[in-house]
Scaffold this motif. Sequence first.
Motif, short mmCIF file in Angstrom:
data_model
loop_
_atom_site.label_atom_id
_atom_site.label_comp_id
_atom_site.label_asym_id
_atom_site.label_seq_id
_atom_site.Cartn_x
_atom_site.Cartn_y
_atom_site.Cartn_z
N ASP A 51 -43.31 70.64 4.40
CA ASP A 51 -42.61 71.44 5.58
C ASP A 51 -42.10 70.72 6.49
OD1 ASP A 51 -43.60 73.98 4.26
OD2 ASP A 51 -45.68 73.88 5.70
N TYR A 52 -42.38 69.62 6.98
CA TYR A 52 -41.68 68.44 7.68
C TYR A 52 -40.38 68.28 6.95
CZ TYR A 52 -40.99 64.41 10.18
OH TYR A 52 -40.54 63.23 11.04
N HIS A 53 -40.31 67.73 5.86
CA HIS A 53 -38.89 67.53 5.26
C HIS A 53 -38.02 68.70 5.33
CE1 HIS A 53 -36.23 66.17 2.18
NE2 HIS A 53 -36.60 67.23 1.54
N VAL A 76 -34.49 69.04 7.25
CA VAL A 76 -33.29 69.35 6.52
C VAL A 76 -32.48 70.14 7.24
CG1 VAL A 76 -32.23 70.08 4.11
CG2 VAL A 76 -33.86 68.14 4.61
N ALA A 77 -33.18 71.27 7.46
CA ALA A 77 -32.66 72.67 8.26
C ALA A 77 -31.92 72.26 9.48
CB ALA A 77 -33.94 73.43 8.38
N ARG A 78 -32.72 71.29 10.51
CA ARG A 78 -32.38 70.65 11.61
C ARG A 78 -31.35 69.64 11.79
NH1 ARG A 78 -37.46 71.37 16.06
NH2 ARG A 78 -38.33 73.36 15.05
N GLY A 79 -30.92 69.21 10.52
CA GLY A 79 -30.12 67.99 10.49
C GLY A 79 -30.71 66.88 10.90
N ARG A 80 -32.04 66.69 10.97
CA ARG A 80 -32.87 65.72 11.73
C ARG A 80 -33.26 64.50 10.46
NH1 ARG A 80 -35.45 66.76 16.41
NH2 ARG A 80 -36.07 64.73 16.58
N ALA A 81 -33.36 63.25 10.99
CA ALA A 81 -33.87 62.43 9.88
C ALA A 81 -35.19 62.28 10.23
CB ALA A 81 -33.34 60.96 10.27
N PRO A 82 -36.23 62.27 9.27
CA PRO A 82 -37.80 62.16 9.25
C PRO A 82 -38.03 60.70 9.75
CG PRO A 82 -37.07 62.12 6.95
CD PRO A 82 -36.04 62.37 7.84
N VAL A 83 -39.17 60.69 10.55
CA VAL A 83 -39.73 59.28 10.61
C VAL A 83 -40.86 59.00 9.81
CG1 VAL A 83 -38.90 59.51 13.09
CG2 VAL A 83 -41.22 60.05 12.72
N GLY A 127 -38.01 61.60 -0.13
CA GLY A 127 -37.20 60.68 0.68
C GLY A 127 -37.90 60.73 1.77
N VAL A 128 -39.32 60.97 2.05
CA VAL A 128 -39.77 60.92 3.38
C VAL A 128 -40.39 59.45 3.49
CG1 VAL A 128 -41.58 61.70 4.80
CG2 VAL A 128 -40.53 63.36 3.58
N PRO A 129 -39.97 59.00 4.60
CA PRO A 129 -40.57 57.47 4.81
C PRO A 129 -42.13 57.43 4.98
CG PRO A 129 -39.23 57.98 6.58
CD PRO A 129 -39.19 58.94 5.76
N PHE A 130 -42.73 56.51 4.64
CA PHE A 130 -44.24 56.51 4.67
C PHE A 130 -44.79 55.20 4.93
CE2 PHE A 130 -43.98 56.14 0.17
CZ PHE A 130 -44.82 55.13 -0.11
N GLY A 131 -46.19 55.16 5.43
CA GLY A 131 -46.92 53.88 5.28
C GLY A 131 -48.24 54.42 4.91
N LYS A 134 -42.88 66.07 19.23
CA LYS A 134 -43.30 64.79 19.42
C LYS A 134 -42.34 63.82 19.18
CE LYS A 134 -48.28 65.37 18.96
NZ LYS A 134 -49.48 65.03 17.89
N GLN A 135 -41.38 64.06 18.23
CA GLN A 135 -40.31 63.16 18.07
C GLN A 135 -39.14 63.31 19.39
OE1 GLN A 135 -39.64 63.99 13.33
NE2 GLN A 135 -37.88 62.76 14.33
N ASP A 136 -39.02 64.53 19.62
CA ASP A 136 -38.42 64.81 20.81
C ASP A 136 -38.92 64.13 22.21
OD1 ASP A 136 -36.51 66.42 19.25
OD2 ASP A 136 -37.49 68.46 19.88
N ALA A 137 -40.07 63.91 22.10
CA ALA A 137 -40.84 63.19 23.29
C ALA A 137 -40.73 61.68 23.30
CB ALA A 137 -42.23 63.80 23.35
#
Length: 315
Positions: A207-209, A213-220, A282-286, A182-185
Amino acid sequence: MTYFGYGPFMDLVRRIDRAAGEFLLFALTPPRLATAHERVQEIADATMARLRPLNLDGLILYDIDDEVARNPARRPFPFSPTLDPANYLANNFSSWRTPVIVYRAVGKYAPSELRSWLAAQDPARVMTVLVGAASSKVDAMTSLADAQALRRDANPGLPLGGVAIPERHSRRDDEHLRLLAKQDAGCRFFVTQVVYDVNAAKNLVSDYHYECVARGRAPVPIVFTFSVCGSLKTLDFLRWLGVDVPRWIENDLRHAADTLEASYQVAVTAATELMTYCRSLGVPFGINVESVSIRREEIEASVRLAERLRAEIKG
């Protein structure tokens, strides 16, 4: 429509744009479709007056669908159509001064209708969560993938969110991969359904975090939804919707002298635990406090929950 300057409600937009936490939202369901016109504005005015002291970062307006295809079991509460959240915002909430996240159950709308709405939105004022059909068996007018493409074409600056379902992760172990797809979308934040199973939510965050890390992506940001439950029938309805309620929580609520107060304490404890865990990774949250009941005591308890959780947020 006139707004009184963008200062008071730009911060959440910037946070989402920077993939940063922490923030507090409050979620509402618009009044029933059969509600008298003058009564609709009275409800909106009373709601805004109740919520303004909470110092919210944003508001969510849900788009309610029947969802009968989700579960063949009898619905604990009969389905009652509600006002379109986009119209409710435009016609009754024009003086609200934070960003508003408008849900769109995309299967209910023709592509041309959805495109027109998307194109007309101000990205400094409105965000959207596009929600697909509850089941692949539903004959949807617009698919989720087509709706995402419409947003990219009609209004690419409109902040887009998606739905995160920790319970689905417990069953399939792939919800974190869904989030990344969904991030890619184009999704820049996610909102969960009501959280009762904290372990399921923590498993998803973990698992998301580590996949990020494995993909070098920043979490949203992941926005975790909490609510109070004033009756066992409401608990049955949450279960009907697919929310997993651990047996110990059900037992505690069933035997509590005050079910509403007990559920309030459960929500505070769960939210605090999830905040601490997200900070550790370090996962951003609301945090989103949901109020969909028409019972005054449940509405007031939801407001009290938001006030309590505001004190825990460091944003």
